[in-house]
Design an enzyme around this catalytic site. Structure first.
Site, PDB file in Angstrom:
ATOM      1  N   ASN A   1       0.779  -1.281  -0.059  1.00 56.71           N
ATOM      2  CA  ASN A   1       0.004   0.066  -0.021  1.00 56.71           C
ATOM      3  C   ASN A   1       0.902   1.133  -0.053  1.00 56.71           C
ATOM      4  O   ASN A   1       0.498   2.379  -0.472  1.00 56.71           O
ATOM      5  CB  ASN A   1      -0.877  -0.106   1.038  1.00 56.71           C
ATOM      6  CG  ASN A   1      -2.217  -0.924   1.071  1.00 56.71           C
ATOM      7  OD1 ASN A   1      -3.158  -0.343   0.168  1.00 56.71           O
ATOM      8  ND2 ASN A   1      -2.144  -2.016   1.662  1.00 56.71           N
TER       9      ASN A   1
ATOM     10  N   HIS B   1      -8.262  -1.632   5.834  1.00 54.02           N
ATOM     11  CA  HIS B   1      -8.646  -3.086   6.357  1.00 54.02           C
ATOM     12  C   HIS B   1      -9.043  -3.761   5.302  1.00 54.02           C
ATOM     13  O   HIS B   1      -9.964  -3.436   4.574  1.00 54.02           O
ATOM     14  CB  HIS B   1      -9.574  -2.890   7.652  1.00 54.02           C
ATOM     15  CG  HIS B   1      -9.798  -4.099   8.460  1.00 54.02           C
ATOM     16  ND1 HIS B   1      -8.765  -4.562   9.062  1.00 54.02           N
ATOM     17  CD2 HIS B   1     -11.019  -4.788   8.113  1.00 54.02           C
ATOM     18  CE1 HIS B   1      -9.647  -5.859   9.423  1.00 54.02           C
ATOM     19  NE2 HIS B   1     -10.728  -6.082   9.285  1.00 54.02           N
TER      20      HIS B   1
HETATM   21  C1  GRF Z   1      -3.221  -4.942   4.089  1.00 53.79           C
HETATM   22  O1  GRF Z   1      -4.002  -5.964   3.363  1.00 53.79           O
HETATM   23  C2  GRF Z   1      -4.013  -4.072   4.931  1.00 53.79           C
HETATM   24  O2  GRF Z   1      -5.370  -4.175   4.460  1.00 53.79           O
HETATM   25  C3  GRF Z   1      -3.737  -4.486   6.149  1.00 53.79           C
HETATM   26  O3  GRF Z   1      -2.563  -4.935   6.214  1.00 53.79           O
HETATM   27  C4  GRF Z   1      -2.318  -5.058   4.856  1.00 53.79           C
HETATM   28  C5  GRF Z   1      -0.897  -4.476   4.383  1.00 53.79           C
HETATM   29  O4  GRF Z   1      -0.195  -4.917   3.275  1.00 53.79           O
HETATM   30  N1  GRF Z   1      -4.135  -3.546   7.010  1.00 53.79           N
HETATM   31  P1  GRF Z   1       0.955  -3.921   2.792  1.00 53.79           P
HETATM   32  O5  GRF Z   1       2.249  -3.819   3.753  1.00 53.79           O
HETATM   33  O6  GRF Z   1       0.449  -2.763   2.501  1.00 53.79           O
HETATM   34  O7  GRF Z   1       1.570  -4.816   1.788  1.00 53.79           O
END
Ligand code: GRF
Length: 217
Positions: free
Chosen positions: A13, A110
């Site tokens: 993300n 989330h």
């Molecule tokens: C995501 O799937 C988010 O929904 C959750 O943690 C995960 C993080 O993934 N809160 P990344 O570190 O951004 O790849």
């Protein structure tokens, strides 16, 4: 618009946000990336993008209590003077002192359609429950766990052949679409919190425009 991103792990993300910023479409500047884990791949992504990558340590060091983490978090956040704090796979719960200091200025993503399946293992729980549609939620952080006012959601259909990994992958694709969008809406003053409800003023695009070379190539 100054943004601090908080991470613990992979940082996909974070990457979506960095890419949107680099493409000039985020409407905000990521000023620092904070991690509570030294080995987080997300820290590497931050450095590659030329961003300050900061390892958070409890205050005092060695104290593993919530209050010690909250003190350290507040001190570090205040140092970067963010307009918005973006939790991107950050695995610690922020205490009331942090939430109060940055009320309606902390976002989280989330992997479920909240209020269904809050907490850890949301994808596993959705599969175990047998839901046919799940998805992801971007919300402001309040004192609860995944309970704050909802900004954007995206639905993802559960397929017969799905396992946790395949469903997580499709949910994350949607996260990478709506999280930068939520930051852009915030940066453009389009979000207004009224109690539990977040009013989004004006039309919401499907996604932020892709970088030009992606469109061409
Ligand atoms: C995501 O799937 C988010 O929904 C959750 O943690 C995960 C993080 O993934 N809160 P990344 O570190 O951004 O790849």
């Amino acid at each position: 618009m100054r943004v601090v991103v908080m991470v613990s792990g992979e940082g996909s993300n974070l990457q979506a946000l960095l890419d949107a910023e680099a493409a000039g479409v985020l409407g905000a500047r990521i000023v620092a990336v904070l991690s509570d884990r030294p080995g987080a791949r997300a820290l590497e992504r931050a450095r590659t993008a030329g961003k300050p990558a900061v390892l958070l340590e409890p205050d005092p060091p060695g104290d593993t209590g919530r209050a010690a983490w909250d003190r350290a978090t507040l001190r570090e956040l205040d140092r970067w003077r963010p307009d918005l704090v973006v939790l991107a796979g950050y695995m610690r719960i922020l205490g009331p002192s942090v939430v109060a200091a940055y009320r309606h200025r902390i976002m989280n993503v989330h992997p479920s359609l909240l209020p269904a399946f809050p907490g850890r293992h949301a994808v596993r729980q959705a599969l175990a429950h047998g839901v046919k549609v799940t998805g992801c939620t971007v919300h402001f952080v309040d004192e609860g766990v995944d309970t704050g006012p909802i900004i954007l959601q995206a639905a993802v259909e559960v397929r017969e052949e799905d396992d946790e990994a395949s469903l997580t992958r499709r949910i994350q694709q949607e996260e990478h679409r709506i999280y930068p969008l939520a930051v852009w809406l915030f940066a453009n003053g389009r979000l207004e919190v009224e109690g539990r409800r977040v009013r989004v003023r004006g039309p919401v695009p499907e996604r932020l425009p892709a970088p030009v070379d992606e469109i061409v190539g």
